[in-house]
Design an enzyme around this catalytic site. Structure first.
Site, PDB file in Angstrom:
ATOM      1  N   TYR A 236     -12.496  18.567 -15.657  1.00 14.82           N
ATOM      2  CA  TYR A 236     -13.009  17.210 -15.877  1.00 14.82           C
ATOM      3  C   TYR A 236     -14.237  16.986 -14.984  1.00 14.82           C
ATOM      4  O   TYR A 236     -14.280  17.469 -13.849  1.00 14.82           O
ATOM      5  CB  TYR A 236     -11.890  16.226 -15.545  1.00 14.82           C
ATOM      6  CG  TYR A 236     -12.278  14.782 -15.642  1.00 14.82           C
ATOM      7  CD1 TYR A 236     -12.471  14.176 -16.880  1.00 14.82           C
ATOM      8  CD2 TYR A 236     -12.440  14.014 -14.498  1.00 14.82           C
ATOM      9  CE1 TYR A 236     -12.833  12.848 -16.960  1.00 14.82           C
ATOM     10  CE2 TYR A 236     -12.791  12.686 -14.572  1.00 14.82           C
ATOM     11  CZ  TYR A 236     -12.996  12.104 -15.809  1.00 14.82           C
ATOM     12  OH  TYR A 236     -13.339  10.792 -15.885  1.00 14.82           O
TER      13      TYR A 236
ATOM     14  N   LYS B 124      -5.032   7.623 -19.479  1.00 12.98           N
ATOM     15  CA  LYS B 124      -5.244   8.185 -20.811  1.00 12.98           C
ATOM     16  C   LYS B 124      -3.984   8.083 -21.671  1.00 12.98           C
ATOM     17  O   LYS B 124      -3.603   6.992 -22.034  1.00 12.98           O
ATOM     18  CB  LYS B 124      -5.750   9.616 -20.676  1.00 12.98           C
ATOM     19  CG  LYS B 124      -6.882   9.802 -19.643  1.00 12.98           C
ATOM     20  CD  LYS B 124      -8.185   9.188 -20.105  1.00 12.98           C
ATOM     21  CE  LYS B 124      -9.266   9.191 -19.030  1.00 12.98           C
ATOM     22  NZ  LYS B 124      -9.549  10.495 -18.417  1.00 12.98           N
TER      23      LYS B 124
ATOM     24  N   ARG C 175       0.838  -1.206   0.000  1.00  9.40           N
ATOM     25  CA  ARG C 175       0.000   0.000   0.000  1.00  9.40           C
ATOM     26  C   ARG C 175       0.871   1.255   0.000  1.00  9.40           C
ATOM     27  O   ARG C 175       0.465   2.302  -0.500  1.00  9.40           O
ATOM     28  CB  ARG C 175      -0.959   0.003   1.201  1.00  9.40           C
ATOM     29  CG  ARG C 175      -1.738   1.314   1.354  1.00  9.40           C
ATOM     30  CD  ARG C 175      -3.072   1.169   2.072  1.00  9.40           C
ATOM     31  NE  ARG C 175      -3.025   0.322   3.248  1.00  9.40           N
ATOM     32  CZ  ARG C 175      -2.479   0.685   4.426  1.00  9.40           C
ATOM     33  NH1 ARG C 175      -1.947   1.864   4.578  1.00  9.40           N
ATOM     34  NH2 ARG C 175      -2.475  -0.168   5.426  1.00  9.40           N
TER      35      ARG C 175
HETATM   36  C1  LIG Z   1      -9.954  10.849 -17.255  1.00 12.10           C
HETATM   37  C2  LIG Z   1      -9.519  12.134 -16.661  1.00 12.10           C
HETATM   38  C3  LIG Z   1      -9.386  12.259 -15.269  1.00 12.10           C
HETATM   39  C4  LIG Z   1      -9.724  11.134 -14.316  1.00 12.10           C
HETATM   40  O1  LIG Z   1      -8.873  10.054 -14.483  1.00 12.10           O
HETATM   41  P1  LIG Z   1      -9.310   8.531 -14.099  1.00 12.10           P
HETATM   42  O2  LIG Z   1      -8.044   7.784 -14.324  1.00 12.10           O
HETATM   43  O3  LIG Z   1     -10.415   8.146 -15.000  1.00 12.10           O
HETATM   44  O4  LIG Z   1      -9.725   8.578 -12.670  1.00 12.10           O
HETATM   45  C5  LIG Z   1      -8.953  13.470 -14.780  1.00 12.10           C
HETATM   46  N1  LIG Z   1      -8.674  14.511 -15.596  1.00 12.10           N
HETATM   47  C6  LIG Z   1      -8.795  14.428 -16.932  1.00 12.10           C
HETATM   48  C7  LIG Z   1      -8.481  15.605 -17.779  1.00 12.10           C
HETATM   49  C8  LIG Z   1      -9.234  13.240 -17.519  1.00 12.10           C
HETATM   50  O5  LIG Z   1      -9.368  13.161 -18.842  1.00 12.10           O
END
Ligand SMILES: *Cc1c(COP(=O)(O)O)cnc(C)c1O
Length: 394
Positions: free
Chosen positions: A112, A209, A59
């Site tokens: 977001y 992403k 963790r």
């Molecule tokens: C997808 C996204 C997030 C959140 O990320 P997760 O990995 O889905 O929790 C935050 N900021 C932006 C700009 C995103 O595109």
């Protein structure tokens, strides 16, 4: 060779790995161990209190996860980095580390969707005041910051309307009132933008992403000064939103091609944006690489490239979107972005699904807006695909 002179393409491949290679392996192993064995209790204690390098419990830290952190740290020119189970965990843990009741946050309306929910639903419960200004209105933001605040929270470019905020301009004002500045750099990636170079305190990424790039692993990461990152790390190790070693491995592997992918994605994005701008069925196109974009000049100044994300609205709104989207052959209709495959989706079912139609309208997001994450496919195939789907709208 001076580390600063090494290009991010080279760092994406090489940085952060050497310390973690074992048995002559050329690739970082996935260490699935939950805990680490010590015969010597003095050594164990020193590792436990951070006096000596090593690991205690999954963790807190893990070698595969740390290799990923070391790589992104090099790409963002940061002193330190720490990671999380998701991008939202990176955002929420960072906010909850530095904020306390009575504090004030200044941010933008277009963060977001999940971040926006933290601002509208969770921080107010803790008696933390959040002021959201019109995204891209620098004068309004400066005026709000000058009233005094603990934190300025930015995201640039934004999701899904790809608006731009001038990082050096806003950071200067924030510093003058002693506020911290956090920037969600998910859309730009470290290939296109290094916010720490503008005096920003903390850079945040959803590693899910572009960093991972293959839509097969969730993760989040922050980069900044040793002290600040350590404070957030401490909150996260207790809170427990830890990155999984397998996810770290997948993202680490994906990151080796980060620059290749981003360069191809933004080359495709610009061509798609240009094609759409000239199509009669398209109402409006949002892409910072277009000269018609409100803040094209700021994007040009602070970014090395305009990124792989764009959005557009269709004439005929939601009805047109309903006809158009299912016809696309080379695009997943899915909630993620930044992957090698082109991905499309209406904002109302992706980034801002948590919001009501009224909230989306207040955020300036048309119900018929389509978010387009350009993949690495051949551009002629992507454009032919868009053309046949647009032509079929009646
Ligand atoms: C997808 C996204 C997030 C959140 O990320 P997760 O990995 O889905 O929790 C935050 N900021 C932006 C700009 C995103 O595109």
């Amino acid at each position: 060779m001076n580390k600063k002179q090494i290009d991010n393409a080279t760092k994406s491949v090489w940085a952060g790995e050497k310390d973690y290679l074992v048995h002559g392996a050329t690739q970082v192993p996935v260490v699935h161990s939950v805990a680490y064995n010590y015969n010597d209790i003095d050594e164990w204690f020193e590792v436990a209190i951070g006096k000596r390098k090593g690991h205690i419990y999954g963790r807190n830290t893990n070698p595969t996860v740390q290799s990923f952190e070391d790589k992104i740290k090099a790409l963002e020119h940061a002193e330190a980095a720490t990671s999380f189970s998701t991008g939202m965990a990176a955002i929420s843990n960072s906010l909850l580390t530095v904020l306390k009741p009575g504090d004030r946050v200044v941010s933008i309306k277009d963060t977001y969707g999940g971040t926006n929910k933290i601002f509208s639903e969770f921080l107010p419960k803790l008696d933390i005041k959040v002021t959201l200004v019109e995204t891209g209105n620098h004068e309004e933001m400066e005026a709000e910051i000058n009233k005094g605040c603990k934190l300025v929270y930015l995201e640039t470019p934004t999701n899904p309307t790809v608006k731009i905020t001038d990082l050096s301009r806003i950071t200067k004002v924030a510093k003058s009132v002693g506020a911290l500045v956090f920037v969600d750099n998910t859309f730009a990636t470290p290939i296109n933008q290094n916010p720490l170079n503008y005096g920003v305190d903390l850079v945040i990424h959803s590693a899910t992403k572009f960093l991972g790039g293959h839509a097969d692993a969730l993760g989040g990461v922050i980069c900044g000064s040793k002290n600040l990152v350590h404070d957030v790390y401490h909150y996260r190790e207790i809170n427990g939103a830890t990155m999984d070693p397998m996810a770290a491995y997948l993202i680490l592997r994906g990151m080796k091609t980060l620059k290749l992918r981003v360069e191809k994605q933004q080359e495709n994005a610009l061509k798609v944006a240009t094609f759409l701008s000239n199509h009669e069925k398209v109402e409006e196109v949002f892409y910072p690489g277009l000269e018609t974009h409100t803040h094209h000049d700021i994007a040009k100044k602070q970014m090395n490239g305009f990124g792989g994300m764009l959005s557009f609205s269709l004439k005929g709104e939601l009805d047109a979107v309903r006809q158009f989207l299912p016809r696309l052959e080379f695009a997943h209709r899915a909630a993620n972005l930044g992957a090698v495959e082109t991905t499309v989706g209406p904002a109302r079912t992706t980034s801002h699904v948590e919001n009501t139609p009224e909230e989306r309208a207040a955020l300036g997001i048309p119900e018929g807006l389509v978010r387009y994450s350009a993949g690495i496919e051949d551009i002629d195939d992507l454009i032919a695909d868009l053309k046949q789907a647009l032509d079929a709208i009646n």
